[in-house]
Design an enzyme around this catalytic site. Structure first.
Site, PDB file in Angstrom:
ATOM      1  N   THR A 196      19.388  63.578 118.751  1.00 37.06           N
ATOM      2  CA  THR A 196      18.484  62.461 119.094  1.00 37.06           C
ATOM      3  C   THR A 196      17.526  62.827 120.219  1.00 37.06           C
ATOM      4  OG1 THR A 196      20.023  61.459 120.702  1.00 37.06           O
ATOM      5  CG2 THR A 196      20.200  60.735 118.402  1.00 37.06           C
ATOM      6  N   TYR A 231      11.667  58.520 131.412  1.00 34.47           N
ATOM      7  CA  TYR A 231      11.692  59.784 130.673  1.00 34.47           C
ATOM      8  C   TYR A 231      10.577  60.755 131.066  1.00 34.47           C
ATOM      9  CZ  TYR A 231      15.627  58.842 127.617  1.00 34.47           C
ATOM     10  OH  TYR A 231      16.894  58.638 127.131  1.00 34.47           O
ATOM     11  N   LEU A 242      14.138  59.086 120.326  1.00 35.10           N
ATOM     12  CA  LEU A 242      14.518  57.941 119.478  1.00 35.10           C
ATOM     13  C   LEU A 242      16.024  57.999 119.211  1.00 35.10           C
ATOM     14  CD1 LEU A 242      11.489  57.983 117.006  1.00 35.10           C
ATOM     15  CD2 LEU A 242      11.920  56.325 118.838  1.00 35.10           C
ATOM     16  N   HIS A 243      16.817  57.773 120.276  1.00 33.86           N
ATOM     17  CA  HIS A 243      18.269  57.917 120.138  1.00 33.86           C
ATOM     18  C   HIS A 243      18.829  57.003 119.037  1.00 33.86           C
ATOM     19  CE1 HIS A 243      18.720  60.429 123.694  1.00 33.86           C
ATOM     20  NE2 HIS A 243      18.154  59.524 124.473  1.00 33.86           N
ATOM     21  N   ASP A 244      18.811  55.701 119.299  1.00 33.39           N
ATOM     22  CA  ASP A 244      19.442  54.774 118.358  1.00 33.39           C
ATOM     23  C   ASP A 244      18.712  54.693 117.011  1.00 33.39           C
ATOM     24  OD1 ASP A 244      21.361  54.285 120.251  1.00 33.39           O
ATOM     25  OD2 ASP A 244      20.600  52.315 120.831  1.00 33.39           O
TER      26      ASP A 244
END
Ligand code: CA
Length: 319
Positions: A196, A231, A242-244
């Site tokens: 991610t 960030y 875009l982790h989730d």
């Protein structure tokens, strides 16, 4: 047979969780069946308010079940400097509590899976506390879901010399993560920071979101500021991982995955931080030390990031 994935989302609704709900709502092949709240990116109460705010904006009538306010064994660590204190970048939105689903999140996770065995997918986007509490009620819970896909963990051990990224979901509640990775399952998919954190929404994509003017894109870009403020110190650029959303993308389209490994995952400590690692080196070998046996987890090690990011932007900017 319907190709629609019917998804229960467990979320500590911060900024990338909100992006995920917006993305799922825009995908024709996804139906959000229920949402459960958990502390993490913000306090649990804020997570519930944020779920209500996002689903309300989308016009979705989805039951919301309130979940854990703290980890199994410790006090919560709320990353207010990442997602804003309210989880949505402190924009001052009016966020009334959503209508309560009427039972605790852990009980809802169990009931839903028992009512519709093999039909629902569970997408976990926060600390794994609700899932661990649900496993105490029903140790076979995960076998009743079509799949369990979680954003968390750190993949296999990285090549020596690589910067170690910590994943907040596992680090927030290592005991819960331990319970999850040792539980019986059909398919458990780990979408970790190893994939991610290199799936980036870059400047041109953020500009496209800001320019689109649709309700989904407007919310998605409005809430970005505090996230970008955080960030920018990682890369010197105002871009975000875009982790989730990537976990949702992998759930809906396993074809995004270009490499994965299957094996036991353990939660290990490096100094004060806890990480969930596949018990394999970067070369695919078992680690040099003894580890706990665990049922196989599908650990994603590479994705087509460009294709996912393009789809994410397309879905959120669609009129
Ligand atoms: Ca999250």
């Amino acid at each position: 047979m319907s190709t629609t994935r019917r998804i229960v989302v467990d979320t500590d609704t911060g900024i990338d969780d909100a992006h995920t709900l917006l993305y799922l709502a825009g995908r024709a092949d996804a139906e959000i069946v229920a949402v459960t709240s958990v502390y993490g990116n913000c306090e649990e109460e804020d997570a519930a308010r944020n779920i209500g705010y996002v689903t309300g904006l989308l016009g979705l009538d989805v039951p919301v079940f309130r979940g854990a306010g703290k980890p199994l064994e410790s006090a919560p660590h709320i990353a207010g400097y990442v997602h804003g204190l309210d989880g949505l970048g402190d924009r001052g939105y009016h966020r009334p509590q959503p209508r309560d689903g009427g039972e605790p999140a852990a009980e809802a996770l169990v009931r839903l899976a028992r009512e519709r065995p093999g039909e629902l997918d569970l997408l976990a986007l926060g600390p794994l506390t609700n899932l661990a509490l649900a496993l105490r009620i029903d140790p076979e819970l995960f076998t009743r879901y079509r799949s369990v896909v979680l954003m968390g963990g750190s993949g296999p051990y990285p090549p020596p010399g690589t910067h170690l990224t910590v994943d907040a979901n596992v680090n927030n509640d290592p005991a819960a993560a331990r319970a999850v990775f040792s539980a019986p399952r059909g398919e458990l998919v780990m979408v970790g920071v190893n994939v991610t954190s290199v799936t980036l929404l870059q400047e041109h994509a953020i500009a496209a979101l800001r320019a689109a003017g649709t309700p989904r894109a407007r919310l998605a870009s409005e809430i970005l500021d505090s996230y970008l403020d955080f960030y920018q110190h990682h890369w010197g650029r105002r871009i975000i991982p875009l982790h989730d959303p990537l976990a949702a993308g992998v759930l809906l389209d396993p074809g995004l995955v270009t490499a994965y490994a299957v094996g036991p995952v353990n939660v290990v400590r490096h100094g004060p931080q806890a990480r969930a690692h596949l018990m394999r080196t970067a070369d695919g070998l078992p680690p040099a030390f003894r580890y706990e046996p665990a049922p196989p987890t599908k650990v994603i090690t590479a994705v087509d990031s460009a294709r996912f990011v393009a789809d994410f932007v397309e879905v959120l900017t669609r009129p």
